[in-house]
Scaffold this motif. Structure first.
Motif, PDB file in Angstrom:
ATOM      1  N   TYR A 138       2.962  15.457  -2.132  1.00 31.17           N
ATOM      2  CA  TYR A 138       2.733  14.512  -1.024  1.00 31.17           C
ATOM      3  C   TYR A 138       3.650  13.301  -1.144  1.00 31.17           C
ATOM      4  CZ  TYR A 138      -1.494  17.238  -0.327  1.00 31.17           C
ATOM      5  OH  TYR A 138      -2.370  18.255  -0.111  1.00 31.17           O
ATOM      6  N   SER A 139       3.787  12.818  -2.392  1.00 29.63           N
ATOM      7  CA  SER A 139       4.574  11.597  -2.546  1.00 29.63           C
ATOM      8  C   SER A 139       6.046  11.847  -2.226  1.00 29.63           C
ATOM      9  CB  SER A 139       4.423  11.027  -3.952  1.00 29.63           C
ATOM     10  OG  SER A 139       5.054  11.848  -4.886  1.00 29.63           O
ATOM     11  N   ASN A 140       6.527  13.066  -2.481  1.00 30.97           N
ATOM     12  CA  ASN A 140       7.906  13.387  -2.122  1.00 30.97           C
ATOM     13  C   ASN A 140       8.117  13.307  -0.619  1.00 30.97           C
ATOM     14  OD1 ASN A 140       9.217  13.663  -4.451  1.00 30.97           O
ATOM     15  ND2 ASN A 140       8.976  15.888  -4.623  1.00 30.97           N
ATOM     16  N   ILE A 146      10.481  10.658   1.518  1.00 32.63           N
ATOM     17  CA  ILE A 146      11.471  11.005   2.542  1.00 32.63           C
ATOM     18  C   ILE A 146      11.236  10.167   3.798  1.00 32.63           C
ATOM     19  CG2 ILE A 146      12.182  12.851   4.121  1.00 32.63           C
ATOM     20  CD1 ILE A 146      11.817  14.766   1.750  1.00 32.63           C
ATOM     21  N   LEU A 147       9.949   9.977   4.138  1.00 36.16           N
ATOM     22  CA  LEU A 147       9.643   9.175   5.322  1.00 36.16           C
ATOM     23  C   LEU A 147      10.097   7.728   5.153  1.00 36.16           C
ATOM     24  CD1 LEU A 147       6.100  10.442   6.369  1.00 36.16           C
ATOM     25  CD2 LEU A 147       8.309  10.954   7.375  1.00 36.16           C
ATOM     26  N   VAL A 148      10.055   7.249   3.900  1.00 32.69           N
ATOM     27  CA  VAL A 148      10.519   5.882   3.651  1.00 32.69           C
ATOM     28  C   VAL A 148      12.044   5.825   3.712  1.00 32.69           C
ATOM     29  CG1 VAL A 148      10.684   4.058   1.923  1.00 32.69           C
ATOM     30  CG2 VAL A 148       8.515   5.213   2.304  1.00 32.69           C
ATOM     31  N   PRO A 191       0.823  -1.229   0.000  1.00 32.42           N
ATOM     32  CA  PRO A 191       0.000   0.000   0.000  1.00 32.42           C
ATOM     33  C   PRO A 191       0.855   1.276   0.000  1.00 32.42           C
ATOM     34  CG  PRO A 191      -0.693  -1.493   1.752  1.00 32.42           C
ATOM     35  CD  PRO A 191       0.552  -2.063   1.167  1.00 32.42           C
ATOM     36  N   ILE A 192       1.990   1.219   0.709  1.00 32.86           N
ATOM     37  CA  ILE A 192       2.840   2.409   0.761  1.00 32.86           C
ATOM     38  C   ILE A 192       3.399   2.706  -0.629  1.00 32.86           C
ATOM     39  CG2 ILE A 192       4.922   3.408   1.773  1.00 32.86           C
ATOM     40  CD1 ILE A 192       4.412   1.633   4.223  1.00 32.86           C
ATOM     41  N   TRP A 224      18.370   5.507   5.870  1.00 30.61           N
ATOM     42  CA  TRP A 224      19.679   6.148   6.008  1.00 30.61           C
ATOM     43  C   TRP A 224      20.165   6.144   7.448  1.00 30.61           C
ATOM     44  CZ3 TRP A 224      17.553  10.751   2.786  1.00 30.61           C
ATOM     45  CH2 TRP A 224      17.571  10.410   1.420  1.00 30.61           C
ATOM     46  N   THR A 225      19.276   5.788   8.372  1.00 27.94           N
ATOM     47  CA  THR A 225      19.666   5.812   9.784  1.00 27.94           C
ATOM     48  C   THR A 225      20.425   4.532  10.112  1.00 27.94           C
ATOM     49  OG1 THR A 225      17.524   6.844  10.122  1.00 27.94           O
ATOM     50  CG2 THR A 225      18.762   6.277  12.075  1.00 27.94           C
ATOM     51  N   SER A 226      21.343   4.645  11.070  1.00 31.97           N
ATOM     52  CA  SER A 226      22.151   3.481  11.439  1.00 31.97           C
ATOM     53  C   SER A 226      21.268   2.337  11.913  1.00 31.97           C
ATOM     54  CB  SER A 226      23.122   3.875  12.540  1.00 31.97           C
ATOM     55  OG  SER A 226      23.388   2.778  13.364  1.00 31.97           O
TER      56      SER A 226
END
Lengths: 366, 421
Positions: free
Chosen positions: B233-235, B239-241, B221-222, B246-248
């Protein structure tokens, strides 16, 4: 023109400076508070006395055994001195990855002239090992557990007593220490534990005792986990290294107390990797002589609550460098804490570790 | 030109060589040139990736250490009948003495002890103590002196182990890796209470499948939203995805610990809302649930991104056309939209599955005892027990399993159907 001269001059300085500080020595240790204590007690004074040597800290002691073997096979030893626990030192010595040391020749004698091998005494558990500190694996418990109705654990068997002391416990995810405690609380006399453990029935008996609390145990693999779990109220009692509990209780002021009963002594110390080139070896041995003398070992106890491995260092242990509290009562070797201690049998574990670990892991996954 | 072709039956180039050979040579030169272009990368991969893997895998059968450390003993032992129940004769003990003298000099005897200790407890100290004594032994009656040094030399079992593991190659590590062992009666399964690895292999497969499936369930769905929402909105959603991506890894895993533990955020919220009572808070971590939740989150981007890139290329007019021809929303989705996303699902699923089958940090931290994978044991044998042979055998089996699954997958879905973008 002046600018050009300036650039030339600084470049020249940098070049000369660069050659002057060329001698790097890579020392591997555990990181965190422990490395900091070594840095303060050993590295800083040594570098002050020997400005041409630059000590590089590498925090890889966790995987030191595997990395040393890989380096040895590749024929490129990049470490000069490695801090490991005694069991790993025995393993490294067996594998020919650590160098054998003549303790009396390599290390400084005690101030009264006692040779190093006597000053360290039985702490020298392997020909390759230079012990630094005695630490212990022991329990800490929360003092504010409502379900305990004001009772406090008095001995090690409280860990196995879910009736009087309900709640989750944390234990290390390996058989060492746990099986000994289990047998001790199952009524096996202390001096017979390893004889019992050497039989299949003995192992089953220890695991059966651990079975009684299995669903209440959170198993840890890093020393920092139990203090965190205690602080989060995830567990009410848990085992870890005594220095970690010291910082939880004294530095972070948590409502936690130490249960020194049946604490298991273990050692931490240096090994020199086998196959170092002549010049680097000379540099390392010079450092070792300095860093393991009586005063230096006592100094380390100012920064962390681990007992110095030399007998002659004990009377010199003073106050904590920042908190200003007396460190002696926080040492695992302090007579009040060491009323009932358990000695880790290195030789026995070196033989039975693989076998018991397989059984223990199979039991864990069941 | 036309004259030339008319005269000669074989086509030739200007310098008189046959055209066919000339063409082949030109092509070969071209191939060689392209090969040279990729040569640095190829050499790099062979030297730093394939060769170390091959070297590591070879360790799963390598057992040369016994014959190299005790060459004479191994030869002498070949004459001994291990089923007789008698100790080997004096010549074997003498050979052992000769071998050990050299081994002690080179300090290889303790290494052999560690190797044999994987097969039987006590070998490690046997070789260590004997090594200390062997220099002081006198000529003659070696059997007696060895048994004096350590009584295990008087045990037939010690010699049986030594003989069984004297060939240069062994299946011992592989047998161990599938919970089997060699006994004097042949190969048999280990006792029930020592079996571990088959269970772990099965669990690794099972959990990886569950994780792959839940990644698909939540990721689909995402990815759909990402592909269909208006750009601004999709941008934001993208970023949320990507932000957690990118986080450790350690930070994300520790965050899950804070959320999931019994005194953690989720349990606190549930207790506050009155959904669970304070006394029986949910156990969401240090078990399989913890592993599944944390790994689904960590591997989610690997499912979403391939899905998104495939969905982005699907023209919305197909679904519109289906609907205008009378399809319901569900039919339009299931019969028209979904089949077009299958290449993305295939790519995402295979990525997530293969990544999760080899994962070990997250299961180690949140898996407790029920939620750990086979890779956790491999890591243990590499870094703690130094039993690299067993680690290699487990690795070979894991690799073979992945390749087999890949083959089955190719048969069912078809690898050509996979699309990464």
């Amino acid at each position: 023109m002046r600018l050009k001269a300036l650039i030339l001059a600084t470049t020249a300085c940098a070049l000369i400076g660069g050659t002057a500080v060329a001698k790097d020595m890579t020392i591997v240790s555990w990181g965190g508070a422990y490395s900091a204590s070594q840095n303060n007690a050993y590295h800083k004074p040594y570098m002050a006395a020997n400005p041409d040597i630059n000590i590089i800290n590498d925090e890889s002691s966790n995987e030191a055994v595997a990395k040393l073997r890989a380096m040895n096979e590749a024929g490129n030893i990049t470490w000069d001195l490695v801090d490991v626990v005694a069991a790993d030192a025995i393993r490294l010595c067996d594998e020919g990855l650590a160098m054998e040391i003549n303790h009396d020749e390599a290390l400084a004698p005690a101030p009264d002239g006692t040779p190093a091998s006597e000053d360290f005494g039985p702490m020298i558990v392997s020909d390759c090992y230079i012990p630094q500190i005695v630490y212990s694996t022991t329990f800490g418990y929360r003092t504010d557990v409502a379900e305990w109705n004001g009772k406090e654990p008095q001995d090690i068997c409280a860990v196995f007593d879910l009736e009087n002391f309900p709640g989750k416990r944390s234990l290390e995810k390996r058989p060492i220490n746990n099986v000994e405690w289990a047998l001790l609380c199952d009524g096996v006399p202390k001096d017979e534990i390893y004889d019992v453990l050497a039989t299949d029935e003995g192992v089953d008996r220890a695991l059966a005792k651990l079975d009684t609390i299995k669903d209440q145990v959170i198993w840890w693999s890093a020393g920092a986990e139990t203090p965190q779990l205690l602080a989060d109220k995830e567990v009410v009692i848990g085992s870890t290294y005594n220095g970690r509990l010291f910082s939880l209780i004294e530095e972070q002021d948590q409502p936690v107390k130490m249960l020194w009963d049946a604490q298991v002594f273990d050692l931490d110390g240096w090994i020199v990797p086998a196959g170092l080139p002549e010049d680097r070896l000379a540099m390392v041995m010079d450092y070792l002589k300095f860093a393991t003398d009586t005063q230096r070992l006592a100094d380390q106890a100012k920064y962390i609550s681990y007992g110095p491995a030399r007998q002659s260092s004990a009377p010199l242990v003073g106050k904590h460098a920042e908190l200003g509290i007396d460190m002696a009562p926080h040492m695992p070797t302090d007579p009040a804490n060491a009323q009932n201690t358990f000695l880790y049998n290195y030789e026995w574990w070196a033989d039975h570790r693989d076998d018991l670990d397989a059984k223990f892991q199979a039991w864990l996954t069941r | 030109m036309t004259d030339l072709t008319a005269e000669a039956p074989v086509l030739t180039t200007r310098d008189g060589k046959p055209l066919k050979a000339s063409l082949a040579r030109a092509l070969r030169r071209e191939k060689l040139r392209s090969l040279m272009l990729i040569a640095p990368l190829l050499v790099f991969i062979v030297v730093t990736f394939l060769a170390p893997i091959a070297d590591m895998l070879f360790r799963s059968i390598d057992n040369r250490i016994v014959a190299e450390t005790l060459p004479k003993t191994v030869v002498a032992l070949a004459q001994w009948d291990e089923t007789s129940g008698n100790l080997p004769d004096e010549t074997v003990f003498q050979a052992l003495h000769d071998d050990l003298l050299i081994a002690v000099e080179e300090k290889t005897h303790t290494r052999l002890g560690s190797r044999l200790n994987y097969e039987a407890s006590g070998m490690s100290s046997l070789f260590r103590t004997t090594g200390r004594r062997v220099k002081r032994m006198e000529d003659g009656s070696y059997a007696e002196q060895f048994i004096n040094a350590d009584k295990d030399w008087g045990d037939v079992k010690t010699w049986q182990i030594l003989k069984r593991f004297s060939p240069p190659y062994t299946a011992g590590y592989f047998l161990n890796a599938v919970d089997a062992q060699v006994t004097p009666d042949g190969i048999e399964m280990k006792p029930e209470n020592q079996r571990l690895y088959l269970l772990l292999f099965a669990r690794t497969m099972m959990l990886s499948l569950i994780i792959t499936f839940s990644c698909l369930l939540f990721g689909y769905p995402i990815a759909y939203l990402l592909a269909t929402l208006p750009l601004r909105y999709s941008n934001l959603l993208m970023i949320l995805v990507l932000l957690p991506f990118w986080t450790s890894l350690l930070v994300r895993t520790s965050a899950w610990k804070v959320l999931l533990q019994q005194q953690g955020v989720i349990n606190d919220a549930l207790v506050w809302a009155g959904l669970v009572s304070n006394t029986d808070r949910l156990v969401l971590i240090n078990n399989q649930t913890g592993t599944i939740i944390a790994m689904t989150h960590i591997l989610m981007p690997f499912m979403i991104l391939p899905l998104y890139s495939v969905m982005k290329t699907i023209s919305p007019s197909y679904v519109r056309a289906a609907k205008s021809l009378g399809a319901t929303d569900w039919t339009a989705f299931w019969r028209v939209y979904f089949p077009q996303t299958v290449p993305g699902i295939g790519a995402g699923a295979i990525l997530v599955f293969i990544l999760s089958i080899g994962y070990y940090i997250t299961p180690e931290l949140v898996g407790g005892t029920e939620g750990i994978f086979i890779s956790n044991r491999i890591a243990y044998h590499i870094s703690s027990s130094l039993n690299w042979g067993l680690a290699a055998a487990l690795g070979v089996i894991l690799l073979a399993m992945v390749l087999l699954l890949f083959y089955v997958y190719d048969r069912i879905v078809g690898i050509d159907n996979v699309k990464l973008g």
